[in-house]
Design a protein around this motif. Structure first.
Motif, short mmCIF file in Angstrom:
data_model
loop_
_atom_site.label_atom_id
_atom_site.label_comp_id
_atom_site.label_asym_id
_atom_site.label_seq_id
_atom_site.Cartn_x
_atom_site.Cartn_y
_atom_site.Cartn_z
N GLY A 179 28.63 88.62 38.92
CA GLY A 179 28.05 89.08 40.17
C GLY A 179 27.61 90.53 40.20
O GLY A 179 27.16 91.00 41.23
N ARG A 180 27.73 91.25 39.09
CA ARG A 180 27.27 92.64 39.11
C ARG A 180 26.68 93.02 37.76
O ARG A 180 27.00 92.45 36.73
N THR A 181 25.80 94.01 37.81
CA THR A 181 25.16 94.50 36.60
C THR A 181 26.17 95.30 35.80
O THR A 181 26.84 96.19 36.33
N LEU A 182 26.29 94.99 34.54
CA LEU A 182 27.25 95.67 33.67
C LEU A 182 26.65 96.96 33.11
O LEU A 182 27.33 97.98 33.02
N ASP A 220 20.28 96.20 33.59
CA ASP A 220 19.23 96.59 34.54
C ASP A 220 17.93 96.83 33.76
O ASP A 220 17.85 97.77 32.98
N LEU A 258 28.27 86.46 33.65
CA LEU A 258 27.89 87.30 34.78
C LEU A 258 28.89 87.07 35.90
O LEU A 258 29.14 85.93 36.28
N ALA A 268 23.81 99.63 33.67
CA ALA A 268 22.79 100.29 34.47
C ALA A 268 22.52 101.65 33.82
O ALA A 268 23.05 101.96 32.76
#
Length: 151
Positions: free
Chosen positions: A45-48, A73, A43, A50
């Motif tokens: 720091g962001r959603t891969l 998500d 990870l 969504a």
């Protein structure tokens, strides 16, 4: 099995040929072609994955996340599972650990396991072998480990 992959760094032609893999420069291309998408990345720091990515899954394709819960998500995956993309989801990590998304927990297209690979006897033996011998039994990404110099 045909292996499709996306990575920030492409493997060499010899490696790709050796395992019969196909590289995709863009993740979205893999999502539309793969029967099963397995996320194996740290990870950052962001959603891969969504909603805009879940809807790109191949009709009938599946999603497996055993890396980090926040990579996918949860709410978006519930909504898109209901619409059939992806067709199913396997997971042993959750976005809000230790809590499990209530709709994912009862969803008929979701298979959940507990994330316990680090707790197995084999894993502990492997760790001990590394600590005592300084070398892993099955070293993945060995090229990323720089040798240490001693004085």
């Amino acid at each position: 099995m045909r292996i499709l992959y996306h990575d920030l760094v492409r493997k060499g032609e010899e490696v790709e040929r050796g395992v019969g893999t196909v590289f995709y420069a863009e993740l979205d291309g893999v999502l539309g072609d793969a029967d099963c998408v397995v996320v194996a990345t740290p990870l950052v720091g962001r959603t891969l994955l969504a909603e805009e990515r879940f809807v790109r899954f191949k009709r009938g394709g599946h999603f497996a996340n055993s890396a980090r819960g926040l990579l996918g998500d949860d709410e978006a995956s519930v909504q898109t599972l209901d619409d059939g993309r992806p067709a199913g989801k396997g997971m042993d990590v959750h976005a809000n650990e230790p809590y499990v998304h209530p709709r994912l927990a009862i969803h008929p297209k979701v298979m959940m396991m507990s994330h316990n690979a680090g707790s197995t006897v084999d894993t502990h033996i492997g760790f001990e072998g590394f600590l005592h011998k300084g070398r892993a039994l099955t070293l993945v990404n060995a090229h990323l480990i720089k040798p240490q110099r001693t004085l």
